[in-house]
Design an enzyme around this catalytic site. Structure first.
Site, mmCIF file in Angstrom:
data_model
loop_
_atom_site.group_PDB
_atom_site.id
_atom_site.type_symbol
_atom_site.label_atom_id
_atom_site.label_comp_id
_atom_site.label_asym_id
_atom_site.label_seq_id
_atom_site.Cartn_x
_atom_site.Cartn_y
_atom_site.Cartn_z
ATOM 1 N N ASN A 295 -5.429 0.838 3.600
ATOM 2 C CA ASN A 295 -6.187 2.082 3.458
ATOM 3 C C ASN A 295 -5.643 2.978 2.350
ATOM 4 O OD1 ASN A 295 -4.159 2.030 5.652
ATOM 5 N ND2 ASN A 295 -4.438 4.239 5.620
ATOM 6 N N HIS A 296 -4.392 2.774 1.922
ATOM 7 C CA HIS A 296 -3.830 3.575 0.815
ATOM 8 C C HIS A 296 -4.053 2.935 -0.555
ATOM 9 C CE1 HIS A 296 -1.996 6.702 3.206
ATOM 10 N NE2 HIS A 296 -1.489 5.795 4.016
ATOM 11 N N HIS B 111 0.203 -2.110 8.751
ATOM 12 C CA HIS B 111 -0.352 -0.753 8.846
ATOM 13 C C HIS B 111 0.315 0.121 9.906
ATOM 14 C CE1 HIS B 111 -3.090 2.678 8.736
ATOM 15 N NE2 HIS B 111 -3.271 2.551 10.028
ATOM 16 N N GLU C 294 0.800 -1.242 0.000
ATOM 17 C CA GLU C 294 0.000 0.000 0.000
ATOM 18 C C GLU C 294 0.825 1.281 0.000
ATOM 19 O OE1 GLU C 294 -2.400 1.081 3.334
ATOM 20 O OE2 GLU C 294 -0.672 1.263 4.639
HETATM 21 FE FE LIG Z 1 1.194 1.356 5.487
HETATM 22 FE FE LIG Z 2 -2.199 1.432 6.159
#
Ligand SMILES: [Fe+2]
Ligand SMILES: [Fe+2]
Length: 264
Positions: free
Chosen positions: A71-72, A180, A43
């Protein structure tokens, strides 16, 4: 004696620095540890924000078999189309039903064993995603019965939520690991029913940074509380990765070991 496989998991790879460290060391690690299959979180591959076909190909050429996400995922718009074209990419299973791509994939190891990779994203401090626990159950139902080895990237902020997933899938997945937070944790273990677990693999990036980003800009946002661009640190990356040894027949973990290649 049953056959075992060594699988390598790499966490979030940050920009050029992370990609360069893997170019320097990943082929050697694969040889040295007799790695049959490699998964990495992609990501942050493109200067810290999302991934493009070009940087993903760099990773595939080095020996990465599957790239997970987080999330990216959609930071680079081309990936919205790219993900549907190549089943070496997965994105969190519990994204919106409208999201392109897939939440799990099955690929073959170097010795021909089928390996499933599932991607999930947490709800705590993260975003309005669907329930990752229900999504994990759905993925395990959908994965064909002849696939005994299952790796699960739980991309999440809260350690407790990641630990919850580790226990939720104990005995049903080979390795549940977090990504993350970009900080490696030393809580690697094998649970009672044979699932290996680690709260976060850690980033492959410069640790002279704030989770991979240049200190000055990130600190400015915290201290001044004014807008400032995040810029990835582009040199001096350390590799953090984790190797799990899995029984090829049962899919259960027999060992887990963190691997660290410090920046030179
Ligand atoms: Fe990350
Ligand atoms: Fe992330």
């Amino acid at each position: 004696m049953s056959e075992t496989l060594n699988l390598l998991v790499i966490g979030d790879i940050i920009g050029k620095a992370g990609r360069r460290a893997l170019a320097d060391h990943l082929p050697t690690l694969i040889d040295q540890y007799d790695i049959a299959f490699t998964v990495a979180n992609g990501e942050n591959l493109a200067h810290g924000f999302g991934l493009t076909g070009k940087v993903a190909d760099e990773m595939f050429r080095l020996g990465v078999d599957v790239l997970t996400n987080g999330n990216h995922c959609w930071d680079q718009r081309e990936f919205l189309n790219l993900i549907d074209e190549d089943d070496r990419f997965v994105r969190p299973m519990n994204f919106s039903v409208h999201a392109p791509g897939r939440g799990w994939t099955v690929k073959e190891s170097r010795c021909g064993h089928k390996i499933a990779v599932v991607n999930l994203i947490g709800q705590v401090f993260m975003g309005p995603w669907d329930c990752p626990f229900a999504a994990a159950d759905r993925a395990l139902q959908e994965i064909p019965d002849d696939v005994s080895i299952v790796l699960v990237d739980m991309h999440a902020e809260a350690t407790s939520e990641k630990m919850g997933m580790g226990w939720h899938l104990d005995g049903r997945a080979s390795f549940v690991y977090g990504t993350h937070t970009h900080v490696p944790t030393c809580d690697e273990t094998v649970h009672a029913s044979g699932t290996a677990y680690q709260s976060d693999i850690g980033m492959t990036a410069s640790y002279q940074s704030i989770i991979g980003m240049q200190v000055e800009g990130a600190l400015y946002r915290m201290v001044q509380r004014l807008p400032q661009r995040f810029e990835a640190v582009e040199k001096g990356a350390s590799i953090f990765a984790t190797m799990v040894t899995i029984d090829a027949v049962t899919g259960k973990a027999v060992a887990i070991e963190r691997i660290h290649v410090p920046a030179i």
